[in-house]
Design an enzyme around this catalytic site. Structure first.
Site, short mmCIF file in Angstrom:
data_model
loop_
_atom_site.label_atom_id
_atom_site.label_comp_id
_atom_site.label_asym_id
_atom_site.label_seq_id
_atom_site.Cartn_x
_atom_site.Cartn_y
_atom_site.Cartn_z
CD GLU A 63 9.16 62.78 -12.51
OE1 GLU A 63 10.38 63.04 -12.42
OE2 GLU A 63 8.40 63.36 -13.30
CG ASP A 96 6.51 64.18 -21.19
OD1 ASP A 96 5.60 64.47 -20.38
OD2 ASP A 96 7.32 63.25 -20.99
#
Lengths: 294, 247
Positions: free
Chosen positions: A129, A10
């Site tokens: 997600e 990330d």
């Protein structure tokens, strides 16, 4: 069948960050340094996820991708804030091999079809997600886990595959960064309803969790972050001045671990899987690998 | 059969970076990510031009036909760019032609991907889809997206190392390469097969060689150090061939 172990990095601005359920981001270092180490240690692919792009616009992601792609020769998937075929083209031109799309695909599902026609299905990873609802179904979220959509995650997975997605990256938001293990039901439901490969993500805190995701979750590949980051970041030497303006570096300073997360290495993960009769790629020729890691 | 123009050395001969004067053309017909192919070529010291123009392609030492995407679209584009004859001519010349992923499939006579399409017809054979590949009763996903191993083909087991003097020189049998594909090639003449791989219960041709044509279903540019060795072998063989002719 050889499962792929895919470190997920990330990225916020110039830094590698890691949060818990996508929140409370900690700075752990520079993404290129981790990418290089993971490549050298036998990562099967890498994922770069720009965690702020979909909320605040662009940053130096393209530069990071370009630098990385010159030194690593395994597939690199890049996601975060890609909204159009043109955005995707830019990331691919910078050196990504695949892109991951979520928010923009849910807003306009035809993007999947347009992108897979333009660049080939295998280039398009749709990221899903999800959060489990009280009735046991799963709802798809966008904007890095912040925004609900009312869309059923399993139905969306089927639709995304029909529209031409090459792979699905399936993340349980509630498990993400917690180290409590993957949401095996979510992974299994989606893996069982689409003909394309599914990458399980969110929750790996022990090497045995990866095994579960493959055997019980039926995942074709497994995404890991904390499990590796908290081991590898101890090896890195940093000048703290690099990070002064970039948020929470307390963790970096202490080089501490994470309560629910064991520290693992890529060779350790592969060794564990092979010992448990799970096929995966292992370094074939140590001398060759050594010669090429420049 | 020994290739006319280039000879691929054993691994010991390829540790040197090739001369930067080796020029590679990466055929750009609008599909897929050509940048990783470019980076791999550059990494082993080749000079690269990514181009759809035949004049530029013809000015290079080695021609690489990469690609992901659909067979029919790719052939249509190659026809529109007037590259079909050019590629056939190159295949019949001394100049090395390298096909990667969709590139290996385009070399064949025909493919049955979304209807029957004629290919370049450089290698006789067809392109077929994985039909329900299974492993331990578990149905495998199509496309195959994974690192898979490449092996010597059975018919060449007597030869010692069948990869000697080929772009696969120096690789151990069983090396892992990165694959992404739903279709694979079935050459009519099995002797062109240079490596085989297995997906579930299907064994398929994962690399082939015919005269100066080398092609592989996997992506050497995404296969780490083992894949880079393939590029290094190509660069080195081309460099040597050029050095030889210049002397």
């Amino acid at each position: 069948m050889n499962v792929r172990i895919i470190p997920r990095l990330d990225i916020k601005g110039p830094n590698l960050v890691k949060g818990i359920r996508f929140e409370g981001l900690r700075v752990l270092g520079k993404p290129e340094d981790f990418a290089r180490r993971y490549y050298e240690h036998g990562a099967d692919e890498l994922i770069y996820m720009d965690v702020v792009a979909s909320l605040y616009g662009r940053n130096s992601l393209l530069d990071i991708v370009e630098r990385t792609s010159k030194e690593i020769f395994i597939p690199l998937t890049v996601g975060g804030g890609l909204r159009s075929v043109e955005d995707i083209r830019r990331v691919l031109r910078a050196g990504a091999d695949k892109v991951s799309i979520n928010t923009a695909a849910l807003a306009r599902p035809d993007l999947i079809q347009e992108a897979s026609r333009a660049f080939g299905s295998s280039t398009i990873v749709v990221s899903i997600e999800a959060i489990r609802k009280p009735n046991g179904t799963y709802e798809a979220y966008v904007d890095y886990g912040r925004q609900s959509t009312g869309v059923d995650a399993v139905e969306w997975a089927t639709r995304a595959a029909e529209l031409g997605a090459g792979e699905l990256l399936v993340t349980s938001i509630e498990r993400e960064g917690t180290g409590k293990g993957f949401d095996l039901e979510l992974t299994r439901k989606i893996a069982g309803s689409v003909p394309i490969p599914v990458i399980a993500a969110g929750g790996a805190g022990r090497v045995s969790h990866i095994h579960e995701a493959i055997v019980e979750g039926r995942a074709d590949a497994v995404c890991v972050a904390s499990l590796l980051h908290y081991h590898y970041f101890k090896d890195n030497d940093y000048d703290e001045s690099d990070f002064q303006t970039e948020g929470n570096i307390e963790h970096l300073r202490r080089k501490g671990g994470l309560a629910n997360v064991e520290e693992a290495t890529l060779p350790g993960i592969k060794e564990y899987l092979l010992a448990h009769a799970i096929g995966c790629r292992w370094p074939q020729q140590a001398c060759l690998t050594g010669a090429e890691t420049t | 059969m020994a290739a006319a123009g280039v000879s691929y050395g054993s691994r010991n001969d390829v540790t040197e970076r090739s001369s930067p004067s080796v020029k590679a053309a990466v055929v750009d017909y609008g599909l897929g990510n050509l940048f990783s192919v470019r980076r791999a070529c550059e990494h082993v010291g080749m000079e690269v031009v990514v181009t759809p123009r035949k004049e530029e392609i013809l000015g290079t030492d080695v021609v690489i036909l990469p690609g992901v995407g659909a067979f029919g679209d790719a052939m249509a584009t190659l026809r529109r760019l007037d590259l079909v004859e050019v590629l056939r001519d190159i295949a019949n010349s001394d100049r090395p032609l390298i096909g990667i992923c969709l590139g290996i499939q385009l070399l064949m006579s025909e493919s049955c991907e979304f209807g029957v399409h004629k290919g370049l017809g450089i290698i006789e054979g067809s392109v077929v889809r994985f039909e329900n590949p299974q492993e331990r009763k578990r149905l495998l996903k199509v496309p195959q997206v994974q690192w898979n191993r490449i092996f010597h083909p059975n018919h060449r087991r007597q030869e010692g190392d069948p990869w000697r003097d080929t772009p696969l020189a120096g690789l151990a049998e069983g090396e892992f390469m990165y694959f992404v594909h739903s279709f694979y090639v079935r050459p009519t003449d099995p002797s062109v097969t240079l490596s085989v791989s297995r997906y579930g219960d299907v064994e398929f041709c994962s690399a082939l060689r015919w005269r100066n044509v080398f092609a592989c279903q996997f992506h050497p540019e995404r296969s780490g150090s083992a894949g880079l060795l393939v590029y290094r072998n190509v660069a080195s063989a081309v460099g040597q061939a050029r050095g030889g002719s210049a002397a």
